[in-house]
Motif scaffolding. Structure first.
Motif, PDB file in Angstrom:
ATOM      1  N   PHE A   1     -56.657 -44.941  15.149  1.00 47.67           N
ATOM      2  CA  PHE A   1     -56.172 -43.883  14.256  1.00 47.67           C
ATOM      3  C   PHE A   1     -54.698 -44.089  13.905  1.00 47.67           C
ATOM      4  O   PHE A   1     -54.327 -44.071  12.740  1.00 47.67           O
ATOM      5  CB  PHE A   1     -56.379 -42.514  14.915  1.00 47.67           C
ATOM      6  N   ILE A   2     -53.845 -44.288  14.904  1.00 43.87           N
ATOM      7  CA  ILE A   2     -52.416 -44.399  14.594  1.00 43.87           C
ATOM      8  C   ILE A   2     -52.064 -45.739  13.961  1.00 43.87           C
ATOM      9  O   ILE A   2     -51.103 -45.834  13.210  1.00 43.87           O
ATOM     10  CB  ILE A   2     -51.513 -44.105  15.815  1.00 43.87           C
ATOM     11  N   SER A   3     -52.851 -46.782  14.239  1.00 39.45           N
ATOM     12  CA  SER A   3     -52.540 -48.073  13.616  1.00 39.45           C
ATOM     13  C   SER A   3     -52.985 -48.107  12.154  1.00 39.45           C
ATOM     14  O   SER A   3     -52.541 -48.962  11.394  1.00 39.45           O
ATOM     15  CB  SER A   3     -53.174 -49.227  14.398  1.00 39.45           C
ATOM     16  N   ASN A   4     -53.847 -47.184  11.749  1.00 40.40           N
ATOM     17  CA  ASN A   4     -54.296 -47.064  10.359  1.00 40.40           C
ATOM     18  C   ASN A   4     -54.118 -45.622   9.884  1.00 40.40           C
ATOM     19  O   ASN A   4     -54.973 -45.063   9.211  1.00 40.40           O
ATOM     20  CB  ASN A   4     -55.775 -47.475  10.239  1.00 40.40           C
ATOM     21  N   PHE A   5     -52.992 -45.025  10.269  1.00 38.35           N
ATOM     22  CA  PHE A   5     -52.761 -43.595  10.075  1.00 38.35           C
ATOM     23  C   PHE A   5     -52.941 -43.158   8.621  1.00 38.35           C
ATOM     24  O   PHE A   5     -53.659 -42.200   8.335  1.00 38.35           O
ATOM     25  CB  PHE A   5     -51.371 -43.203  10.569  1.00 38.35           C
ATOM     26  N   THR A   6     -52.294 -43.828   7.681  1.00 36.12           N
ATOM     27  CA  THR A   6     -52.345 -43.411   6.278  1.00 36.12           C
ATOM     28  C   THR A   6     -53.781 -43.388   5.762  1.00 36.12           C
ATOM     29  O   THR A   6     -54.173 -42.474   5.045  1.00 36.12           O
ATOM     30  CB  THR A   6     -51.479 -44.347   5.407  1.00 36.12           C
ATOM     31  N   GLU A   7     -54.548 -44.388   6.151  1.00 40.46           N
ATOM     32  CA  GLU A   7     -55.945 -44.437   5.708  1.00 40.46           C
ATOM     33  C   GLU A   7     -56.741 -43.277   6.306  1.00 40.46           C
ATOM     34  O   GLU A   7     -57.444 -42.555   5.612  1.00 40.46           O
ATOM     35  CB  GLU A   7     -56.583 -45.769   6.124  1.00 40.46           C
ATOM     36  N   TYR A   8     -56.628 -43.089   7.636  1.00 38.62           N
ATOM     37  CA  TYR A   8     -57.435 -42.066   8.303  1.00 38.62           C
ATOM     38  C   TYR A   8     -57.042 -40.649   7.934  1.00 38.62           C
ATOM     39  O   TYR A   8     -57.900 -39.783   7.809  1.00 38.62           O
ATOM     40  CB  TYR A   8     -57.362 -42.231   9.822  1.00 38.62           C
ATOM     41  N   ILE A   9     -55.773 -40.408   7.760  1.00 36.41           N
ATOM     42  CA  ILE A   9     -55.339 -39.030   7.500  1.00 36.41           C
ATOM     43  C   ILE A   9     -55.811 -38.543   6.131  1.00 36.41           C
ATOM     44  O   ILE A   9     -55.936 -37.342   5.895  1.00 36.41           O
ATOM     45  CB  ILE A   9     -53.803 -38.886   7.659  1.00 36.41           C
ATOM     46  N   ASN A  10     -56.112 -39.475   5.245  1.00 36.16           N
ATOM     47  CA  ASN A  10     -56.580 -39.109   3.911  1.00 36.16           C
ATOM     48  C   ASN A  10     -58.095 -39.051   3.803  1.00 36.16           C
ATOM     49  O   ASN A  10     -58.627 -38.782   2.732  1.00 36.16           O
ATOM     50  CB  ASN A  10     -56.000 -40.075   2.865  1.00 36.16           C
ATOM     51  N   LYS A  11     -58.800 -39.328   4.883  1.00 41.35           N
ATOM     52  CA  LYS A  11     -60.264 -39.275   4.867  1.00 41.35           C
ATOM     53  C   LYS A  11     -60.735 -37.913   5.376  1.00 41.35           C
ATOM     54  O   LYS A  11     -60.082 -37.303   6.210  1.00 41.35           O
ATOM     55  CB  LYS A  11     -60.843 -40.373   5.760  1.00 41.35           C
ATOM     56  N   PRO A  12     -61.878 -37.474   4.900  1.00 42.45           N
ATOM     57  CA  PRO A  12     -62.397 -36.177   5.367  1.00 42.45           C
ATOM     58  C   PRO A  12     -62.912 -36.272   6.807  1.00 42.45           C
ATOM     59  O   PRO A  12     -63.450 -37.293   7.225  1.00 42.45           O
ATOM     60  CB  PRO A  12     -63.541 -35.879   4.394  1.00 42.45           C
ATOM     61  N   LEU A  13     -62.718 -35.207   7.527  1.00 39.42           N
ATOM     62  CA  LEU A  13     -63.249 -35.077   8.881  1.00 39.42           C
ATOM     63  C   LEU A  13     -64.629 -34.439   8.755  1.00 39.42           C
ATOM     64  O   LEU A  13     -64.782 -33.389   8.144  1.00 39.42           O
ATOM     65  CB  LEU A  13     -62.333 -34.198   9.734  1.00 39.42           C
ATOM     66  N   GLU A  14     -65.633 -35.101   9.305  1.00 41.06           N
ATOM     67  CA  GLU A  14     -67.009 -34.586   9.223  1.00 41.06           C
ATOM     68  C   GLU A  14     -67.426 -34.069  10.590  1.00 41.06           C
ATOM     69  O   GLU A  14     -67.055 -34.620  11.623  1.00 41.06           O
ATOM     70  CB  GLU A  14     -67.954 -35.706   8.773  1.00 41.06           C
ATOM     71  N   LEU A  15     -68.228 -33.030  10.583  1.00 43.32           N
ATOM     72  CA  LEU A  15     -68.735 -32.466  11.827  1.00 43.32           C
ATOM     73  C   LEU A  15     -69.805 -33.389  12.416  1.00 43.32           C
ATOM     74  O   LEU A  15     -70.769 -33.743  11.746  1.00 43.32           O
ATOM     75  CB  LEU A  15     -69.320 -31.068  11.587  1.00 43.32           C
ATOM     76  N   TYR A  16     -69.610 -33.792  13.644  1.00 45.15           N
ATOM     77  CA  TYR A  16     -70.565 -34.653  14.349  1.00 45.15           C
ATOM     78  C   TYR A  16     -71.426 -33.813  15.295  1.00 45.15           C
ATOM     79  O   TYR A  16     -72.602 -34.026  15.433  1.00 45.15           O
ATOM     80  CB  TYR A  16     -69.796 -35.724  15.130  1.00 45.15           C
ATOM     81  N   ARG A  17     -70.789 -32.827  15.960  1.00 49.51           N
ATOM     82  CA  ARG A  17     -71.508 -31.943  16.873  1.00 49.51           C
ATOM     83  C   ARG A  17     -70.825 -30.583  16.895  1.00 49.51           C
ATOM     84  O   ARG A  17     -69.610 -30.490  16.979  1.00 49.51           O
ATOM     85  CB  ARG A  17     -71.490 -32.524  18.297  1.00 49.51           C
ATOM     86  N   GLU A  18     -71.627 -29.531  16.810  1.00 46.34           N
ATOM     87  CA  GLU A  18     -71.119 -28.158  16.938  1.00 46.34           C
ATOM     88  C   GLU A  18     -70.677 -27.923  18.378  1.00 46.34           C
ATOM     89  O   GLU A  18     -71.231 -28.518  19.304  1.00 46.34           O
ATOM     90  CB  GLU A  18     -72.225 -27.145  16.608  1.00 46.34           C
ATOM     91  N   GLY A  19     -69.716 -27.059  18.554  1.00 47.37           N
ATOM     92  CA  GLY A  19     -69.303 -26.669  19.890  1.00 47.37           C
ATOM     93  C   GLY A  19     -70.102 -25.475  20.367  1.00 47.37           C
ATOM     94  O   GLY A  19     -70.707 -24.752  19.576  1.00 47.37           O
ATOM     95  N   SER A  20     -70.123 -25.284  21.679  1.00 46.91           N
ATOM     96  CA  SER A  20     -70.823 -24.140  22.257  1.00 46.91           C
ATOM     97  C   SER A  20     -70.076 -23.682  23.501  1.00 46.91           C
ATOM     98  O   SER A  20     -69.976 -24.423  24.478  1.00 46.91           O
ATOM     99  CB  SER A  20     -72.260 -24.524  22.631  1.00 46.91           C
TER     100      SER A  20
END
Length: 189
Positions: A149-168
């Motif tokens: 993430f930090i080595s490719n920060f600019t790329e990752y910060i501009n991508k959408p975060l998708e839900l992988y698992r709901e919390g409970s």
């Protein structure tokens, strides 16, 4: 030198008064007045005492709230008077080891972004009394994902975060998000 109003003259003020005097000696601050709910004296510890109704009659750069217990309540009162919340400072920061008001104000006027792989960034912002400006607040990365993430920060910060698992809360599970990458993996959680 920044002009400051001190809000409160109780025990919390007493706990930081030596640090305030040191900042005055370093020419970092000048105390314009102390704000008190009930004026019982015109002068306290060498400073003029005023009521909250009088603060708009004074020129100041910052308001230092000395009370930890009533900080939120006092902040709301100040903001309701039309004063910008960015001028409000938590008095407890004066107790930070090697505190320097000039450097602290620089952090307020030029906010920093703290990136950590865990909740440490949030803790630091809170401890320093600064606004949370990190895009990773309340995020937990495993080491490899964080390094990517930090080595490719600019790329990752501009991508959408998708839900992988709901919390409970019932199952003691936290939600997991994923950012898809271009490096052959399914994504970083």
């Amino acid at each position: 030198m920044k002009k400051c109003l001190l809000w409160g003259m109780g025990q919390c003020y007493q706990n930081i008064s030596t640090s305030i005097k040191l900042e005055i000696l370093k020419n970092n601050i000048c105390i314009v007045a102390i704000v008190s709910k009930d004026i019982i004296t015109d002068n306290y510890d060498g400073y003029k005492v005023i009521t909250s109704e009088m603060i708009c009659d004074y020129e100041f750069d910052y308001i230092v709230i000395t009370s930890d217990k009533f900080y939120d309540e006092i902040s709301k009162e100040i903001i309701n008077k039309g004063i910008n919340e960015n001028v409000i400072i938590k008095g407890s920061v004066f107790n930070i080891c090697n505190f320097d008001f000039g450097r602290y104000v620089n952090l307020i006027e030029h906010p920093i972004t703290i990136l950590t792989e865990d909740c440490m960034a949030g803790y630091l912002y809170k401890y320093l009394g600064l606004k949370f400006t990190s895009p990773t607040i309340n995020t937990l990365f495993d080491e490899d994902d964080y390094a990517l993430f930090i080595s490719n920060f600019t790329e990752y910060i501009n991508k959408p975060l998708e839900l992988y698992r709901e919390g409970s809360l019932r199952r003691n599970e936290y939600p997991i998000g994923i950012i898809k990458n271009n490096y052959g993996g399914g994504g970083e959680k």
